[in-house]
Design a protein around this motif. Structure first.
Motif, PDB file in Angstrom:
ATOM      1  N   ILE A 115     -22.408 -42.541  10.769  1.00 53.95           N
ATOM      2  CA  ILE A 115     -21.326 -41.646  11.177  1.00 53.95           C
ATOM      3  C   ILE A 115     -21.319 -40.330  10.407  1.00 53.95           C
ATOM      4  O   ILE A 115     -20.531 -39.432  10.713  1.00 53.95           O
ATOM      5  CB  ILE A 115     -19.951 -42.334  11.019  1.00 53.95           C
ATOM      6  CG1 ILE A 115     -19.700 -42.721   9.557  1.00 53.95           C
ATOM      7  CG2 ILE A 115     -19.844 -43.530  11.959  1.00 53.95           C
ATOM      8  CD1 ILE A 115     -18.286 -43.204   9.283  1.00 53.95           C
ATOM      9  N   GLY A 116     -22.187 -40.202   9.410  1.00 59.23           N
ATOM     10  CA  GLY A 116     -22.226 -38.962   8.644  1.00 59.23           C
ATOM     11  C   GLY A 116     -23.454 -38.894   7.771  1.00 59.23           C
ATOM     12  O   GLY A 116     -24.157 -39.888   7.581  1.00 59.23           O
ATOM     13  N   PHE A 117     -23.705 -37.702   7.247  1.00 57.10           N
ATOM     14  CA  PHE A 117     -24.852 -37.490   6.367  1.00 57.10           C
ATOM     15  C   PHE A 117     -24.530 -36.421   5.337  1.00 57.10           C
ATOM     16  O   PHE A 117     -23.583 -35.648   5.493  1.00 57.10           O
ATOM     17  CB  PHE A 117     -26.095 -37.075   7.168  1.00 57.10           C
ATOM     18  CG  PHE A 117     -25.999 -35.689   7.751  1.00 57.10           C
ATOM     19  CD1 PHE A 117     -26.335 -34.564   6.998  1.00 57.10           C
ATOM     20  CD2 PHE A 117     -25.572 -35.497   9.053  1.00 57.10           C
ATOM     21  CE1 PHE A 117     -26.241 -33.280   7.536  1.00 57.10           C
ATOM     22  CE2 PHE A 117     -25.465 -34.231   9.599  1.00 57.10           C
ATOM     23  CZ  PHE A 117     -25.798 -33.118   8.834  1.00 57.10           C
ATOM     24  N   THR A 118     -25.344 -36.389   4.315  1.00 58.26           N
ATOM     25  CA  THR A 118     -25.326 -35.300   3.349  1.00 58.26           C
ATOM     26  C   THR A 118     -26.747 -35.040   2.888  1.00 58.26           C
ATOM     27  O   THR A 118     -27.578 -35.956   2.845  1.00 58.26           O
ATOM     28  CB  THR A 118     -24.400 -35.604   2.146  1.00 58.26           C
ATOM     29  OG1 THR A 118     -24.325 -34.444   1.322  1.00 58.26           O
ATOM     30  CG2 THR A 118     -24.861 -36.784   1.349  1.00 58.26           C
ATOM     31  N   HIS A 119     -27.021 -33.769   2.597  1.00 54.61           N
ATOM     32  CA  HIS A 119     -28.310 -33.347   2.028  1.00 54.61           C
ATOM     33  C   HIS A 119     -28.020 -32.727   0.669  1.00 54.61           C
ATOM     34  O   HIS A 119     -27.042 -32.001   0.510  1.00 54.61           O
ATOM     35  CB  HIS A 119     -28.984 -32.285   2.902  1.00 54.61           C
ATOM     36  CG  HIS A 119     -29.200 -32.688   4.308  1.00 54.61           C
ATOM     37  ND1 HIS A 119     -29.100 -31.809   5.350  1.00 54.61           N
ATOM     38  CD2 HIS A 119     -29.519 -33.886   4.858  1.00 54.61           C
ATOM     39  CE1 HIS A 119     -29.351 -32.433   6.481  1.00 54.61           C
ATOM     40  NE2 HIS A 119     -29.598 -33.703   6.217  1.00 54.61           N
TER      41      HIS A 119
ATOM     42  N   VAL B 235     -14.333 -39.825  13.613  1.00 54.73           N
ATOM     43  CA  VAL B 235     -14.051 -40.779  12.537  1.00 54.73           C
ATOM     44  C   VAL B 235     -13.670 -40.090  11.225  1.00 54.73           C
ATOM     45  O   VAL B 235     -13.701 -40.715  10.167  1.00 54.73           O
ATOM     46  CB  VAL B 235     -15.245 -41.738  12.305  1.00 54.73           C
ATOM     47  CG1 VAL B 235     -15.460 -42.620  13.516  1.00 54.73           C
ATOM     48  CG2 VAL B 235     -16.502 -40.971  11.945  1.00 54.73           C
ATOM     49  N   ARG B 236     -13.293 -38.843  11.304  1.00 58.36           N
ATOM     50  CA  ARG B 236     -12.907 -38.131  10.084  1.00 58.36           C
ATOM     51  C   ARG B 236     -11.574 -38.641   9.553  1.00 58.36           C
ATOM     52  O   ARG B 236     -10.799 -39.263  10.263  1.00 58.36           O
ATOM     53  CB  ARG B 236     -12.814 -36.630  10.361  1.00 58.36           C
ATOM     54  CG  ARG B 236     -14.183 -36.044  10.590  1.00 58.36           C
ATOM     55  CD  ARG B 236     -14.192 -34.553  10.562  1.00 58.36           C
ATOM     56  NE  ARG B 236     -15.541 -34.096  10.880  1.00 58.36           N
ATOM     57  CZ  ARG B 236     -15.790 -32.986  11.517  1.00 58.36           C
ATOM     58  NH1 ARG B 236     -14.807 -32.186  11.873  1.00 58.36           N
ATOM     59  NH2 ARG B 236     -17.032 -32.646  11.770  1.00 58.36           N
TER      60      ARG B 236
ATOM     61  N   ALA C 264     -15.163 -41.305   4.867  1.00 56.45           N
ATOM     62  CA  ALA C 264     -16.615 -41.133   4.896  1.00 56.45           C
ATOM     63  C   ALA C 264     -17.053 -39.920   4.077  1.00 56.45           C
ATOM     64  O   ALA C 264     -18.039 -39.986   3.342  1.00 56.45           O
ATOM     65  CB  ALA C 264     -17.120 -41.016   6.326  1.00 56.45           C
ATOM     66  N   GLY C 265     -16.353 -38.809   4.200  1.00 59.83           N
ATOM     67  CA  GLY C 265     -16.708 -37.611   3.432  1.00 59.83           C
ATOM     68  C   GLY C 265     -16.634 -37.856   1.940  1.00 59.83           C
ATOM     69  O   GLY C 265     -17.553 -37.517   1.187  1.00 59.83           O
ATOM     70  N   ARG C 266     -15.561 -38.471   1.512  1.00 56.38           N
ATOM     71  CA  ARG C 266     -15.397 -38.803   0.097  1.00 56.38           C
ATOM     72  C   ARG C 266     -16.495 -39.770  -0.367  1.00 56.38           C
ATOM     73  O   ARG C 266     -17.061 -39.609  -1.446  1.00 56.38           O
ATOM     74  CB  ARG C 266     -14.026 -39.420  -0.153  1.00 56.38           C
ATOM     75  CG  ARG C 266     -13.768 -39.771  -1.618  1.00 56.38           C
ATOM     76  CD  ARG C 266     -12.461 -40.523  -1.779  1.00 56.38           C
ATOM     77  NE  ARG C 266     -11.319 -39.744  -1.361  1.00 56.38           N
ATOM     78  CZ  ARG C 266     -10.512 -39.091  -2.183  1.00 56.38           C
ATOM     79  NH1 ARG C 266     -10.713 -39.136  -3.479  1.00 56.38           N
ATOM     80  NH2 ARG C 266      -9.481 -38.411  -1.718  1.00 56.38           N
TER      81      ARG C 266
ATOM     82  N   LEU D 290     -10.092 -32.185   1.306  1.00 57.71           N
ATOM     83  CA  LEU D 290     -10.797 -33.251   0.593  1.00 57.71           C
ATOM     84  C   LEU D 290     -11.382 -32.724  -0.708  1.00 57.71           C
ATOM     85  O   LEU D 290     -11.211 -33.332  -1.760  1.00 57.71           O
ATOM     86  CB  LEU D 290     -11.920 -33.831   1.467  1.00 57.71           C
ATOM     87  CG  LEU D 290     -12.908 -34.757   0.753  1.00 57.71           C
ATOM     88  CD1 LEU D 290     -12.205 -35.974   0.162  1.00 57.71           C
ATOM     89  CD2 LEU D 290     -14.030 -35.145   1.697  1.00 57.71           C
ATOM     90  N   TYR D 291     -12.077 -31.595  -0.641  1.00 58.28           N
ATOM     91  CA  TYR D 291     -12.755 -31.065  -1.822  1.00 58.28           C
ATOM     92  C   TYR D 291     -11.789 -30.804  -2.971  1.00 58.28           C
ATOM     93  O   TYR D 291     -12.132 -31.012  -4.135  1.00 58.28           O
ATOM     94  CB  TYR D 291     -13.513 -29.790  -1.474  1.00 58.28           C
ATOM     95  CG  TYR D 291     -14.567 -29.956  -0.408  1.00 58.28           C
ATOM     96  CD1 TYR D 291     -15.094 -31.211  -0.080  1.00 58.28           C
ATOM     97  CD2 TYR D 291     -15.042 -28.871   0.294  1.00 58.28           C
ATOM     98  CE1 TYR D 291     -16.058 -31.357   0.905  1.00 58.28           C
ATOM     99  CE2 TYR D 291     -16.017 -29.001   1.271  1.00 58.28           C
ATOM    100  CZ  TYR D 291     -16.507 -30.241   1.571  1.00 58.28           C
ATOM    101  OH  TYR D 291     -17.464 -30.377   2.544  1.00 58.28           O
ATOM    102  N   ASN D 292     -10.588 -30.359  -2.652  1.00 63.13           N
ATOM    103  CA  ASN D 292      -9.584 -30.103  -3.700  1.00 63.13           C
ATOM    104  C   ASN D 292      -9.148 -31.388  -4.397  1.00 63.13           C
ATOM    105  O   ASN D 292      -8.630 -31.333  -5.508  1.00 63.13           O
ATOM    106  CB  ASN D 292      -8.370 -29.387  -3.116  1.00 63.13           C
ATOM    107  CG  ASN D 292      -8.667 -27.948  -2.762  1.00 63.13           C
ATOM    108  OD1 ASN D 292      -9.556 -27.315  -3.332  1.00 63.13           O
ATOM    109  ND2 ASN D 292      -7.925 -27.414  -1.802  1.00 63.13           N
TER     110      ASN D 292
END
Length: 148
Positions: A61-65, A90-91, A95-97, A129-131
């Motif tokens: 459902i997600g990726f990071t590089h 699905v945000r 998943a991002g965290r 999220l980043y904060n």
């Protein structure tokens, strides 16, 4: 959710998510650039780009590089999180965290002194999220476009 290194069998799903990521930022890349990104992710002999995926019930459902680079401020490297994308539907489910934490773990294992990234000033959802997971710095970024 499961965070793991990206694998060759992830190509089809990665490609779809990559295209959605590029569309989100209204960026068009040639097929050659996309293919080169994939080749760099898969190249174990000269590793300069790493990737993680987030799975939910065995569905990516997600990726990071991310990549590591030297710095003059520490005797170790920095880790730069270049791309992070989670499927729109699905945000806000973690998943991002989880992907950021996955990169953080890899950076710590690699001995990096810092993990950092940029985002678009209009991307307020991501900034929410980043904060929560990182410190916003006072640095301003400048770019000069170069043609290879």
């Amino acid at each position: 959710m499961n965070i793991r290194p990206i694998e060759i069998n992830d190509y089809s799903r990665w490609f779809d998510l990559w295209q959605a990521y590029l569309a989100f930022y209204t960026v068009e890349l040639s097929d050659e650039v996309t293919q080169k990104v994939w080749e760099r992710l898969m190249n174990e002999d000269d590793k300069d780009l790493y990737g993680l995926v987030c799975e939910d019930e065995d569905h990516v459902i997600g990726f990071t590089h991310y990549f590591f680079h030297g710095t003059t401020w520490f005797d170790s490297s920095y880790c730069y999180l270049e791309d992070l994308f989670v499927e729109q539907s699905v945000r806000a489910r973690g998943a991002g965290r989880a992907l950021i934490n996955g990169v953080k773990e890899q950076a710590q294992t690699h001995g990096a002194a810092k993990l950092y990234w940029h985002t678009d000033k209009q991307n307020e959802t991501a900034q929410g999220l980043y904060n929560k997971v990182a410190d916003l710095t006072d640095f301003i970024r400048y770019d000069i476009a170069l043609k290879p």
